[in-house]
Design an enzyme around this catalytic site. Structure first.
Site, short mmCIF file in Angstrom:
data_model
loop_
_atom_site.label_atom_id
_atom_site.label_comp_id
_atom_site.label_asym_id
_atom_site.label_seq_id
_atom_site.Cartn_x
_atom_site.Cartn_y
_atom_site.Cartn_z
N SER A 195 -14.48 -32.35 -95.84
CA SER A 195 -15.69 -32.90 -97.25
C SER A 195 -15.15 -32.64 -98.05
O SER A 195 -14.49 -31.97 -98.82
CB SER A 195 -17.02 -32.21 -96.57
OG SER A 195 -17.24 -31.73 -95.11
N HIS A 197 -17.49 -39.07 -95.52
CA HIS A 197 -16.74 -38.57 -94.17
C HIS A 197 -16.18 -40.16 -93.95
O HIS A 197 -16.73 -41.10 -93.19
CB HIS A 197 -16.71 -38.01 -93.04
CG HIS A 197 -17.06 -36.59 -92.98
ND1 HIS A 197 -18.90 -36.14 -93.16
CD2 HIS A 197 -16.41 -35.54 -92.84
CE1 HIS A 197 -17.99 -34.95 -93.72
NE2 HIS A 197 -16.92 -34.22 -92.81
N HIS A 216 -16.77 -33.83 -85.58
CA HIS A 216 -17.07 -31.97 -85.62
C HIS A 216 -17.25 -32.48 -83.75
O HIS A 216 -18.14 -33.12 -83.11
CB HIS A 216 -18.30 -32.21 -86.55
CG HIS A 216 -17.85 -32.63 -88.48
ND1 HIS A 216 -17.58 -33.39 -88.42
CD2 HIS A 216 -17.09 -31.18 -88.18
CE1 HIS A 216 -16.68 -33.25 -89.70
NE2 HIS A 216 -17.11 -31.54 -89.70
N TYR A 250 -20.46 -30.42 -83.53
CA TYR A 250 -21.58 -30.61 -84.04
C TYR A 250 -22.67 -31.54 -83.71
O TYR A 250 -23.46 -32.32 -83.13
CB TYR A 250 -23.29 -30.28 -85.62
CG TYR A 250 -22.13 -30.39 -86.97
CD1 TYR A 250 -22.20 -31.72 -87.18
CD2 TYR A 250 -21.31 -30.03 -87.14
CE1 TYR A 250 -22.16 -32.17 -88.19
CE2 TYR A 250 -20.18 -31.06 -88.26
CZ TYR A 250 -21.15 -31.71 -89.09
OH TYR A 250 -20.55 -32.24 -89.98
N GLU A 251 -21.82 -33.16 -83.35
CA GLU A 251 -21.58 -34.56 -83.80
C GLU A 251 -21.85 -35.08 -82.10
O GLU A 251 -22.53 -36.27 -81.61
CB GLU A 251 -20.51 -35.06 -84.40
CG GLU A 251 -20.28 -35.98 -85.79
CD GLU A 251 -19.29 -36.15 -85.25
OE1 GLU A 251 -19.45 -37.77 -86.35
OE2 GLU A 251 -18.08 -35.33 -86.35
N ALA A 311 -14.14 -27.50 -96.11
CA ALA A 311 -15.09 -27.29 -97.21
C ALA A 311 -16.07 -25.95 -96.45
O ALA A 311 -15.80 -25.56 -94.92
CB ALA A 311 -16.63 -28.37 -97.31
N MET A 340 -17.91 -24.88 -89.66
CA MET A 340 -18.13 -26.05 -88.69
C MET A 340 -16.87 -26.61 -88.24
O MET A 340 -17.64 -27.90 -87.60
CB MET A 340 -19.12 -27.21 -88.86
CG MET A 340 -20.49 -26.15 -89.61
SD MET A 340 -21.88 -27.09 -89.92
CE MET A 340 -22.72 -26.54 -90.93
N SER A 341 -15.48 -26.34 -88.39
CA SER A 341 -14.73 -27.11 -88.08
C SER A 341 -13.37 -26.42 -88.33
O SER A 341 -13.50 -24.86 -87.63
CB SER A 341 -14.12 -28.20 -89.63
OG SER A 341 -13.50 -27.77 -90.86
N ASN A 377 -19.66 -23.47 -101.94
CA ASN A 377 -21.05 -23.45 -102.10
C ASN A 377 -20.54 -21.67 -101.70
O ASN A 377 -20.02 -20.82 -100.68
CB ASN A 377 -22.03 -23.57 -101.66
CG ASN A 377 -21.42 -23.91 -99.65
OD1 ASN A 377 -20.72 -24.00 -99.04
ND2 ASN A 377 -22.04 -22.94 -98.78
N HIS A 389 -25.51 -30.41 -98.29
CA HIS A 389 -24.38 -30.84 -98.11
C HIS A 389 -23.92 -31.97 -99.21
O HIS A 389 -22.64 -31.65 -99.62
CB HIS A 389 -25.18 -32.26 -96.82
CG HIS A 389 -23.33 -32.96 -96.15
ND1 HIS A 389 -22.65 -32.43 -95.63
CD2 HIS A 389 -23.43 -34.61 -96.35
CE1 HIS A 389 -21.29 -32.78 -95.76
NE2 HIS A 389 -22.02 -34.37 -95.98
#
Ligand code: HPA
Length: 271
Positions: free
Chosen positions: A29, A60, A82, A84-85, A112, A210-211, A234, A246
Site C-alpha cells: 500500500s 492498489h 489479500h 480479507y478480499e 504497510a 494483513m498481507s 501508523n 486507510h
C-alpha cells in the site's frame, strides 16, 4: 494447486518478454510508485491474466510491471491480493509461483504495517526478520504438487540472512535508518483492537499487517530467497490516542516512497 496452471500463465507472459525477471517485487500500500521508475516497462493489467484474481482495494493499482530496475530485469506487482478480499491463500500466493517459473529466484516483499514496537514511528522502514502467520490460512494446504516444492518446507530462515545483511549494508551506505523485527500477519480487514495489539506484543510481534505471510510461504516452498521490507505507516491500535485509517496508511507510504525506492533500487543493484 495444479503446477500446470502456473506453467500456462508463466508461458503466456514469457512469450512477450525481452528478458526474464531475476527479481520479483510485491509492492505494498502506497509503495507502488517504484514500478513507474523501471526502464523498458511492459505492464500487464491483472484483468488480462484470467487466472489472477482482481485486486479490489483502493490504493492498489492491479497490474504486473516488467522492466529493469538498476539494470536488473524485474517484475513487480503493483497491488497484491489479500485474504480479507475473500481470496484463498492459494490465490493470494499464485503470482509468486508464476514469478518463480518465469525465472525469479529472489522475492522482495513489501507492505504497510502498524507499529507494535513502542520505539517505532510512522514512516520507519523495518526489515522483516521473521513472521508470525496468524491468519489461520496457509497456501500449501491440500495435496502437494512436488513440481512446485516439498510437502514440509523449512521456515527456519524464511527471510534470507544474506539478503538481510545486504539490506543493512545498503541502509548504512545510503544513510537510511532501518528497523528490524517480526511481522505478524493477520486476516483483517478490521484493524486490531488495543487488546489484540497487547497480545501481539507479548507474542513477539514488532509490526502488524494483513498481507505477506502467504506469499512468503509460497516463495519458500518454491525455493526463492526472500527479503521483506515493511513500512510502518501508523502506530498500532491503542498506542496513540487516535483512530486508525486507510488514508493514513496510504499517505505515509507515499511520503516514504522516495526513500523506499532508493533503498530497494540499491539493494537490487548489489544483488
Ligand atoms: N494493522 C493492520 N494492518 C495494517 C496496519 C495496522 O495498524 N497499518 C497498515 N496495515
Amino acid at each position: 494447486m495444479k503446477a500446470e496452471w502456473v506453467r500456462q500463465v508463466a508461458e503466456r507472459l514469457d512469450a512477450g518478454l525481452a528478458q526474464r525477471p531475476r527479481v520479483a517485487l510485491i509492492l505494498g500500500s502506497g509503495l507502488g510508485e517504484l514500478a513507474e521508475t523501471f526502464e523498458d516497462i511492459r505492464a500487464v493489467p491483472y484483468e488480462e491474466i484470467p487466472e489472477f484474481p482482481v485486486s479490489t482495494v483502493i490504493g492498489h493499482a492491479g497490474r504486473l510491471v516488467f522492466g529493469r530496475l538498476s539494470g536488473v530485469p524485474v517484475v513487480a506487482m503493483q497491488g497484491r491480493f489479500h485474504l480479507y478480499e475473500g481470496y484463498t491463500a492459494e490465490q493470494v500466493a499464485f503470482p509468486v509461483r508464476v514469478f518463480r517459473l518465469l525465472g525469479a529466484d529472489v522475492l522482495i516483499v513489501t507492505n504497510a504495517s502498524g507499529g507494535v514496537h513502542r520505539g517505532f514511528q510512522p514512516g520507519d522502514l523495518m526489515l522483516i526478520r521473521d513472521h508470525l502467520n496468524l491468519t489461520g490460512k496457509n497456501p500449501l494446504v491440500g495435496p502437494n504438487d512436488e513440481e512446485l516444492g516439498p510437502r514440509f518446507p523449512d521456515m527456519s530462515a524464511a527471510y534470507d540472512r544474506e539478503l538481510l545483511a545486504l539490506a543493512r549494508r545498503v541502509g548504512r551506505d545510503l544513510g537510511i535508518p532501518l528497523r528490524e523485527g517480526v511481522y505478524a500477519g493477520l486476516l483483517g480487514p478490521t484493524f486490531e483492537t488495543p487488546a489484540e495489539i497487547r497480545m501481539l506484543r507479548i507474542l513477539g510481534a514488532d509490526a502488524v499487517g494483513m498481507s505477506t505471510v502467504a506469499e512468503v510461504i509460497a516463495a519458500r516452498h518454491a525455493g526463492m530467497r526472500v527479503l521483506g521490507i515493511s513500512c510502518i505507516t501508523n502506530m498500532a491500535a491503542g498506542i496513540l490516542n487516535q483512530p486508525l485509517s486507510h488514508e493514513e496508511v496510504i499517505e505515509t507510504g507515499q511520503r516514504i516512497g522516495n526513500t523506499f525506492g532508493r533503498l530497494v533500487g540499491e539493494i537490487v543493484r548489489r544483488l
